[in-house]
Design a protein around this motif. Structure first.
Motif, PDB file in Angstrom:
ATOM      1  N   ASP A 269       0.855  -1.283   0.007  1.00 15.87           N
ATOM      2  CA  ASP A 269      -0.072   0.061   0.042  1.00 15.87           C
ATOM      3  C   ASP A 269       0.834   1.143  -0.046  1.00 15.87           C
ATOM      4  OD1 ASP A 269      -2.365  -1.444  -0.147  1.00 15.87           O
ATOM      5  OD2 ASP A 269      -2.857  -1.201   2.111  1.00 15.87           O
ATOM      6  N   ALA A 270       2.148   1.147   0.602  1.00 14.99           N
ATOM      7  CA  ALA A 270       2.996   2.506   0.809  1.00 14.99           C
ATOM      8  C   ALA A 270       3.515   2.628  -0.595  1.00 14.99           C
ATOM      9  CB  ALA A 270       3.875   2.103   1.986  1.00 14.99           C
ATOM     10  N   ALA A 271       3.981   1.858  -1.308  1.00 19.58           N
ATOM     11  CA  ALA A 271       4.854   1.987  -2.473  1.00 19.58           C
ATOM     12  C   ALA A 271       4.351   1.685  -3.799  1.00 19.58           C
ATOM     13  CB  ALA A 271       6.163   0.983  -1.967  1.00 19.58           C
ATOM     14  N   VAL A 272       3.469   0.867  -4.150  1.00 17.67           N
ATOM     15  CA  VAL A 272       3.003   0.434  -5.290  1.00 17.67           C
ATOM     16  C   VAL A 272       1.840   1.357  -5.888  1.00 17.67           C
ATOM     17  CG1 VAL A 272       1.935  -1.466  -6.689  1.00 17.67           C
ATOM     18  CG2 VAL A 272       3.401  -2.008  -4.859  1.00 17.67           C
ATOM     19  N   PRO A 273       2.193   1.835  -6.891  1.00 15.80           N
ATOM     20  CA  PRO A 273       1.220   2.729  -7.667  1.00 15.80           C
ATOM     21  C   PRO A 273      -0.321   2.465  -7.616  1.00 15.80           C
ATOM     22  CG  PRO A 273       3.240   2.667  -8.740  1.00 15.80           C
ATOM     23  CD  PRO A 273       3.302   1.769  -7.975  1.00 15.80           C
ATOM     24  N   TYR A 274      -0.530   1.183  -7.944  1.00 13.15           N
ATOM     25  CA  TYR A 274      -1.603   0.591  -7.720  1.00 13.15           C
ATOM     26  C   TYR A 274      -1.672  -0.698  -7.260  1.00 13.15           C
ATOM     27  CZ  TYR A 274      -2.713   3.754 -11.621  1.00 13.15           C
ATOM     28  OH  TYR A 274      -2.836   4.908 -12.257  1.00 13.15           O
ATOM     29  N   PRO A 275      -1.818  -0.817  -5.750  1.00  7.65           N
ATOM     30  CA  PRO A 275      -1.708  -1.797  -4.911  1.00  7.65           C
ATOM     31  C   PRO A 275      -2.520  -3.133  -5.222  1.00  7.65           C
ATOM     32  CG  PRO A 275      -1.930   0.025  -3.509  1.00  7.65           C
ATOM     33  CD  PRO A 275      -2.294   0.489  -5.110  1.00  7.65           C
ATOM     34  N   PRO A 276      -2.112  -4.403  -5.424  1.00  6.77           N
ATOM     35  CA  PRO A 276      -2.739  -5.479  -5.733  1.00  6.77           C
ATOM     36  C   PRO A 276      -3.652  -5.936  -4.699  1.00  6.77           C
ATOM     37  CG  PRO A 276      -0.509  -6.057  -5.401  1.00  6.77           C
ATOM     38  CD  PRO A 276      -0.318  -4.395  -5.396  1.00  6.77           C
ATOM     39  N   GLU A 277      -4.454  -6.914  -4.847  1.00  2.26           N
ATOM     40  CA  GLU A 277      -5.014  -7.564  -3.857  1.00  2.26           C
ATOM     41  C   GLU A 277      -3.932  -8.677  -3.182  1.00  2.26           C
ATOM     42  OE1 GLU A 277      -8.456  -9.396  -5.574  1.00  2.26           O
ATOM     43  OE2 GLU A 277      -9.311  -7.726  -6.601  1.00  2.26           O
ATOM     44  N   LEU A 278      -4.147  -9.188  -2.132  1.00  2.00           N
ATOM     45  CA  LEU A 278      -3.186  -9.927  -1.728  1.00  2.00           C
ATOM     46  C   LEU A 278      -4.230 -11.041  -0.575  1.00  2.00           C
ATOM     47  CD1 LEU A 278      -0.369 -10.462  -0.688  1.00  2.00           C
ATOM     48  CD2 LEU A 278      -0.410  -9.143   1.404  1.00  2.00           C
ATOM     49  N   SER A 279      -3.955 -12.237  -1.044  1.00  2.00           N
ATOM     50  CA  SER A 279      -4.610 -13.150  -0.455  1.00  2.00           C
ATOM     51  C   SER A 279      -3.854 -14.749  -0.328  1.00  2.00           C
ATOM     52  CB  SER A 279      -6.110 -13.449  -0.993  1.00  2.00           C
ATOM     53  OG  SER A 279      -5.710 -13.905  -2.420  1.00  2.00           O
ATOM     54  N   VAL A 280      -4.502 -15.527   0.402  1.00  2.00           N
ATOM     55  CA  VAL A 280      -3.828 -16.834   0.588  1.00  2.00           C
ATOM     56  C   VAL A 280      -4.563 -17.680  -0.672  1.00  2.00           C
ATOM     57  CG1 VAL A 280      -4.049 -19.121   1.838  1.00  2.00           C
ATOM     58  CG2 VAL A 280      -3.846 -16.829   2.940  1.00  2.00           C
ATOM     59  N   ALA A 281      -3.762 -18.579  -1.328  1.00  2.00           N
ATOM     60  CA  ALA A 281      -4.244 -19.457  -2.454  1.00  2.00           C
ATOM     61  C   ALA A 281      -5.421 -20.229  -2.083  1.00  2.00           C
ATOM     62  CB  ALA A 281      -3.096 -20.011  -3.075  1.00  2.00           C
TER      63      ALA A 281
END
Length: 310
Positions: A269-281
């Motif tokens: 959230d701090a560094a990626v211009p468009y923060p991706p979703e993040l989840s367990v597979a």
């Protein structure tokens, strides 16, 4: 009487070997898991896995016809060797494909890397479905990712796409060959955290135990904080380069996800211009095995439907 065709999936990991049998629709008929026992040698581990596959076939499909075998492994498999498998001593020298094919003569065999096979399973049936692009992050004995784009897993020119375990860690590493530098996998992986934790904490501990001890011991908390911070650095840089819709995480360290996820989430959230979703597979513990089964079905010449492995 016509025998029912089945497929065998073999997943050779750094600490465990997983084996399963399914019919050609993807319905799992049985599975078993055994320790790799790396100390006994690479050839012995491979033979134990192959023997477990033959035994499982006899138990769950005694009247079935083996129509295809899928074999997934750490590293990049070939008939005469396995490249990039440093976490399992001796594994790279095995004629992997030849030995698997010799164990199941006259049966079609399809080989694949464990992480890419797992990503293919998540892309087809799991948490990466519809993601273009997406990233599969494997936090297991070793460290690697797989990148999916336009409905496929990116292989790379030599099958080595996503081998971030070889990443440089600092600018001081530029131009330095192994083993004069420590690769990322040497500090950010289950095997590395086990070794570092055992040395620093004064007792033999697994990577999962280091994370558990971090709840009450400041020294363990310092180790896990350094681990997640360096992992986050590389995942953030990868996310900036790829711009993924979602990053999904699997492997043995998913059991410590409650301590890893917050740091990764804050970093993204701090560094990626468009923060991706993040989840367990969807298949956090056995996606490579699901991928191996899919390879086995493909080797048999069958096509899996959308309901496979549900």
């Amino acid at each position: 009487m016509m025998r029912t065709p089945v497929a065998l999936g073999l997943d050779f990991g750094g600490t465990k070997i997983a084996v399963a049998v399914c019919d050609l629709s993807g319905r799992r008929l049985g599975a078993t898991t055994l320790e790799s026992q790396a100390a006994a040698g690479a050839e012995a581990a491979l033979e134990r896995g192959l023997a477990a596959g033959r035994q499982l076939l006899a138990e769950v499909a005694p009247d079935g016809e083996l129509a295809g075998v899928g074999a997934a492994t750490l590293g990049i498999p070939y008939d005469d060797r396995v490249d990039l498998a440093p976490t399992f001593p001796g594994w790279g020298e095995l004629p992997f494909g030849k030995l698997v094919k010799a164990a199941f003569p006259d049966v079609p065999v399809k080989l694949g890397t464990d992480v890419k096979a797992a990503a293919a399973a998540e892309l087809r049936w799991g948490a990466l479905a519809g993601c273009d692009p997406g990233i599969y992050l494997n936090l297991g004995t070793g460290l690697a990712v797989a990148i999916v784009a336009e409905g496929t897993v990116i292989s790379g020119a030599h099958g080595a796409s996503g081998e971030i375990g070889y990443n440089l860690r600092t600018a001081a590493d530029v131009g330095i060959r192994e083993p004069e530098r420590t690769i990322l996998e040497g500090v950010v992986s289950g095997q590395a955290l086990e070794a570092i934790g055992s040395a620093e904490l004064g007792q033999r501990v697994s990577a999962a135990e280091v994370f558990a001890l971090a709840e009450t011991r400041p020294d363990a908390a310092g180790l896990t904080a350094a681990f997640t911070r360096e992992l986050a650095l590389h995942i953030v840089n990868l996310a900036i380069a790829i711009d993924p819709v979602r990053i999904v995480v699997a492997g043995g360290l998913v059991g410590s996800w409650d301590r890893i996820e917050p740091e990764l989430r804050r970093a993204l959230d701090a560094a990626v211009p468009y923060p991706p979703e993040l989840s367990v597979a969807r298949f956090p513990a056995d996606a490579p095995l699901v991928g191996a089964l899919a390879l086995g079905v493909q080797a048999a010449g069958a096509v899996l439907g959308e309901g496979a492995f549900a």
